[in-house]
Design a protein around this motif. Structure first.
Motif, short mmCIF file in Angstrom:
data_model
loop_
_atom_site.label_atom_id
_atom_site.label_comp_id
_atom_site.label_asym_id
_atom_site.label_seq_id
_atom_site.Cartn_x
_atom_site.Cartn_y
_atom_site.Cartn_z
N GLU A 359 -30.16 10.65 52.33
CA GLU A 359 -31.23 11.66 52.29
C GLU A 359 -32.17 11.51 53.48
O GLU A 359 -32.97 12.42 53.77
N ALA A 360 -32.13 10.36 54.15
CA ALA A 360 -32.81 10.14 55.43
C ALA A 360 -34.26 10.56 55.42
O ALA A 360 -34.67 11.42 56.18
N GLY A 361 -35.04 9.96 54.56
CA GLY A 361 -36.47 10.24 54.59
C GLY A 361 -37.25 8.95 54.69
O GLY A 361 -37.60 8.41 53.65
N PRO A 362 -37.56 8.42 55.89
CA PRO A 362 -37.21 8.99 57.21
C PRO A 362 -35.84 8.48 57.67
O PRO A 362 -35.28 7.60 57.03
N GLY A 363 -35.38 9.02 58.80
CA GLY A 363 -34.14 8.48 59.35
C GLY A 363 -33.21 9.53 59.89
O GLY A 363 -33.49 10.73 59.88
N PRO A 364 -32.04 9.07 60.37
CA PRO A 364 -31.02 9.97 60.94
C PRO A 364 -30.30 10.75 59.84
O PRO A 364 -30.41 10.43 58.66
N HIS A 365 -29.54 11.74 60.25
CA HIS A 365 -28.91 12.65 59.29
C HIS A 365 -27.40 12.56 59.29
O HIS A 365 -26.70 13.44 58.78
N ASP A 366 -26.86 11.47 59.83
CA ASP A 366 -25.41 11.32 59.96
C ASP A 366 -24.69 11.36 58.61
O ASP A 366 -23.53 11.77 58.52
N ALA A 367 -25.35 10.89 57.55
CA ALA A 367 -24.68 10.73 56.26
C ALA A 367 -24.98 11.87 55.29
O ALA A 367 -24.67 11.76 54.10
N GLU A 368 -25.53 12.96 55.77
CA GLU A 368 -25.86 14.10 54.90
C GLU A 368 -24.64 14.63 54.15
O GLU A 368 -24.74 15.15 53.03
N TYR A 369 -23.46 14.46 54.75
CA TYR A 369 -22.22 14.99 54.16
C TYR A 369 -21.94 14.41 52.78
O TYR A 369 -21.16 15.00 52.00
N LEU A 370 -22.52 13.27 52.44
CA LEU A 370 -22.24 12.64 51.15
C LEU A 370 -22.71 13.49 49.98
O LEU A 370 -22.09 13.50 48.92
N PHE A 371 -23.80 14.22 50.16
CA PHE A 371 -24.26 15.12 49.10
C PHE A 371 -23.28 16.29 48.93
O PHE A 371 -22.99 16.73 47.82
N ASP A 372 -22.78 16.77 50.06
CA ASP A 372 -21.78 17.83 50.01
C ASP A 372 -20.52 17.34 49.31
O ASP A 372 -19.92 18.05 48.49
N HIS A 373 -20.13 16.10 49.60
CA HIS A 373 -18.95 15.50 48.96
C HIS A 373 -19.15 15.40 47.45
O HIS A 373 -18.23 15.69 46.67
N PHE A 374 -20.34 15.00 47.03
CA PHE A 374 -20.65 14.88 45.61
C PHE A 374 -20.51 16.23 44.91
O PHE A 374 -19.88 16.35 43.85
N VAL A 375 -21.06 17.27 45.52
CA VAL A 375 -21.01 18.61 44.93
C VAL A 375 -19.57 19.13 44.89
O VAL A 375 -19.14 19.76 43.92
N LYS A 376 -18.79 18.85 45.93
CA LYS A 376 -17.39 19.28 45.95
C LYS A 376 -16.59 18.58 44.85
O LYS A 376 -15.73 19.20 44.21
N LEU A 377 -16.87 17.29 44.64
CA LEU A 377 -16.21 16.57 43.56
C LEU A 377 -16.52 17.22 42.21
O LEU A 377 -15.63 17.39 41.36
N ILE A 378 -17.76 17.57 42.00
CA ILE A 378 -18.17 18.20 40.75
C ILE A 378 -17.42 19.52 40.57
O ILE A 378 -16.89 19.80 39.48
N ARG A 379 -17.35 20.31 41.63
CA ARG A 379 -16.67 21.61 41.54
C ARG A 379 -15.19 21.43 41.22
O ARG A 379 -14.63 22.15 40.37
N ILE A 380 -14.55 20.46 41.86
CA ILE A 380 -13.12 20.22 41.63
C ILE A 380 -12.87 19.79 40.20
O ILE A 380 -11.96 20.31 39.53
N PHE A 381 -13.67 18.85 39.69
CA PHE A 381 -13.43 18.35 38.34
C PHE A 381 -13.80 19.36 37.27
O PHE A 381 -13.18 19.39 36.21
N LYS A 382 -14.79 20.19 37.54
CA LYS A 382 -15.11 21.26 36.58
C LYS A 382 -13.98 22.29 36.53
O LYS A 382 -13.61 22.77 35.46
N LYS A 383 -13.42 22.58 37.68
CA LYS A 383 -12.32 23.54 37.74
C LYS A 383 -11.08 22.99 37.03
O LYS A 383 -10.42 23.70 36.26
N ASN A 384 -10.78 21.70 37.27
CA ASN A 384 -9.63 21.09 36.61
C ASN A 384 -9.82 21.02 35.10
O ASN A 384 -8.87 21.24 34.33
N LEU A 385 -11.05 20.73 34.66
CA LEU A 385 -11.34 20.68 33.25
C LEU A 385 -11.16 22.04 32.60
O LEU A 385 -10.58 22.17 31.51
#
Length: 392
Positions: A359-385
Motif C-alpha cells: 500500500e506504500a504509505g509512504p513508499g514506492p508503488h512497485d508492489a501495488e499489483y498485489l491488491f489486483d492479484h488478490f481481487v482477481k483471485l476472489i473473482r476466479i474463486f467466486k466464479k468457480n464456486l
C-alpha cells in the motif's frame, strides 16, 4: 516562545547521548530503539500502529519541513513512544500543512530529542542490534542512568496487538483515488463489482483500507480476537490479515483463528501483510525469529528469479525459511538485503502474504499489483464456486 531544555538518550548498552528537547521538563519515553531510513513520510511513520512500543530514530537529518496535514494519518493517533532526530524544523513550508510537527508532538505528548549524532547512533544499532532505551527531560532525578531500563519489557514475547486492535467491528467507508494508481483500479470502481473483504485488525494502516476500497471492495474490520464463526458469519469473499506491532508468535488468538480457517479448506482467498504474513506462516506450521535491527525504511529490494521490487518495510521479526513446509508453501519473495523471507504463497489454496507494504504509505508503488492479484483471485474463486453450485 519555545523553551529549549537539555535531554538525554540512554541505551541498554550503557551508551548515553546528550541532546535538546522542546518538550516540557520532566517527561520520559521508554521503548525499543529502532531506526527508519526513509527520506519522507514521517507523519505516516508516527501514526503507524506497527511502531507501538518503539522509539524511532530518523536517519534523514531534518524532520518537520512539511508540517502535519489532515490526509496522511495512518491511524487516529500516534503510536511511537518517542522520536530521535538530528535537526527539528519548527517552521514548515507546505500548502497542505495545518500545524507544525512540534505542535503535533506537544499536543500528543510525544517526547523528542534532537541535536544528537544520529549517524553514530544508527551505526551503534546496526552493530549491536535494536535495544531498549529511554529519552528523558527529567535530568535531576536520574541518579542512576541505567535503572529505568530495567522496567522496559523485551520486544521478544510481547503481544502489542491487544493494544492497537479495534474494540468493535466497523465498516470502512473511506475512499480515495490517487492519480498514480494503475488504470485497472479505476475500471474496478466503474464496474461497481464490490467484493466483501473481512479485515482482521492486528494494527491495520488506513492506507491498506483505502487500497482495498479503491479496488472495488467493501470492507468490514474485525478485532484480532474475532473467532472463525464470527468471520464466516459475514460470508466474506476474501479475508485480509493486517500489519501490526510486537512479536507475532505471542498473538496466539490470531494464530489459532487462522489455523482453524485453514483447516476448514474453505475456498476463500487470504492475503496477509507484515504481521498478517507472519500470522499466516505461523498458522501453517512455520516459526518466526527476531531480526538484529529490523527492516524499517522505503527502499528495501525484494524479489525472486530476475524480478525485483523496491518496497516499504517495517518489521522487527521474520519467518524462518527452514521451518516453512515445502510441500505446501512456495517462497515468492526474498528481502534481497539479507535474504530473509519476504513473501509466500500456498501451493494448492488461494493464500498468499508478503513481509512488506504494497500500500506504500509512504513508499514506492512497485508492489501495488498485489491488491489486483488478490481481487482477481476472489473473482476466479467466486466464479468457480458459482459454476460448481450450478452443476450440482
Amino acid at each position: 516562545m519555545l523553551s529549549i531544555i537539555p535531554a538525554l538518550l540512554v541505551l541498554e548498552d550503557k551508551s548515553v547521548y546528550k541532546g535538546w528537547s522542546l518538550n516540557e521538563p520532566g517527561l520520559v519515553a521508554m521503548g525499543e530503539i529502532v531506526f527508519n531510513t526513509g527520506m519522507t513520510g514521517y507523519q505516516e511513520v508516527l501514526t503507524d500502529p506497527s511502531y507501538t512500543g518503539q522509539i524511532i530514530t530518523f536517519s534523514y537529518p531534518e524532520l518537520g519541513n512539511t508540517g502535519i496535514n489532515l490526509e496522511d494519518f495512518e491511524s487516529s493517533y500516534p503510536h511511537v513512544r518517542g522520536v530521535i532526530v538530528k535537526n527539528l524544523c519548527t517552521i514548515p513550508s507546505n500548502f497542505r500543512a495545518t500545524q507544525t510537527l512540534l505542535e503535533y508532538f506537544q499536543k500528543n505528548n510525544i517526547v523528542v530529542i534532537y541535536g544528537i549524532d544520529t549517524r553514530r547512533l544508527i551505526k551503534n544499532l546496526r552493530q549491536a542490534g535494536s535495544m531498549n532505551g529511554y529519552i528523558s527531560t527529567d535530568l535531576f532525578k536520574l541518579n542512576d542512568l541505567l535503572s529505568p531500563l530495567k522496567t522496559i519489557p523485551s520486544m521478544q514475547g510481547l503481544n502489542l496487538v491487544q493494544e492497537v486492535t479495534t474494540s468493535f467491528n466497523y465498516s470502512w467507508k473511506g475512499n480515495q483515488y490517487y492519480d498514480w494508481l494503475q488504470k485497472n483500479v479505476k475500471s474496478y470502481q466503474m464496474r461497481r463489482k464490490h467484493y466483501k473483504i473481512i479485515v482482521i485488525d492486528f494494527g491495520v494502516k488506513r492506507n491498506i483500507l483505502r487500497r482495498l476500497s479503491n479496488y472495488g471492495c467493501s470492507i468490514i474490520v474485525l478485532s484480532a480476537t474475532a473467532t472463525v464463526q464470527e468471520i464466516l458469519s459475514f460470508k466474506p469473499d476474501g479475508i485480509f490479515l493486517s500489519n501490526g506491532p510486537g512479536d507475532p508468535a505471542s498473538v496466539m488468538n490470531g494464530i489459532v483463528t487462522v489455523k482453524n480457517l485453514l483447516s476448514m479448506n474453505i475456498a476463500i482467498p487470504i492475503f496477509g501483510i507484515c504481521m498478517g504474513h507472519q500470522i499466516l506462516s505461523l498458522a501453517l506450521g512455520a516459526k518466526t525469529f527476531k531480526l538484529k535491527f529490523g527492516h524499517h525504511g522505503l527502499n528495501h529490494p525484494a524479489g525472486l528469479v530476475k524480478r525485483t521490487e523496491v518496497t516499504s518495510q517495517n518489521h522487527g521479526f521474520a519467518v524462518d525459511s527452514k521451518t516453512l513446509p515445502p510441500n505446501l508453501i512456495k517462497i515468492t519473495h526474498l528481502n534481497l538485503n539479507d535474504f530473509t523471507v519476504a513473501g509466500i504463497c500456498h501451493r494448492y489454496q488461494p493464500y498468499f502474504s508478503v513481509q512488506y507494504h504494497p500500500e506504500a504509505g509512504p513508499g514506492p508503488h512497485d508492489a501495488e499489483y498485489l491488491f489486483d492479484h488478490f481481487v482477481k483471485l476472489i473473482r476466479i474463486f467466486k466464479k468457480n464456486l458459482a459454476t460448481t453450485i450450478k452443476k450440482l
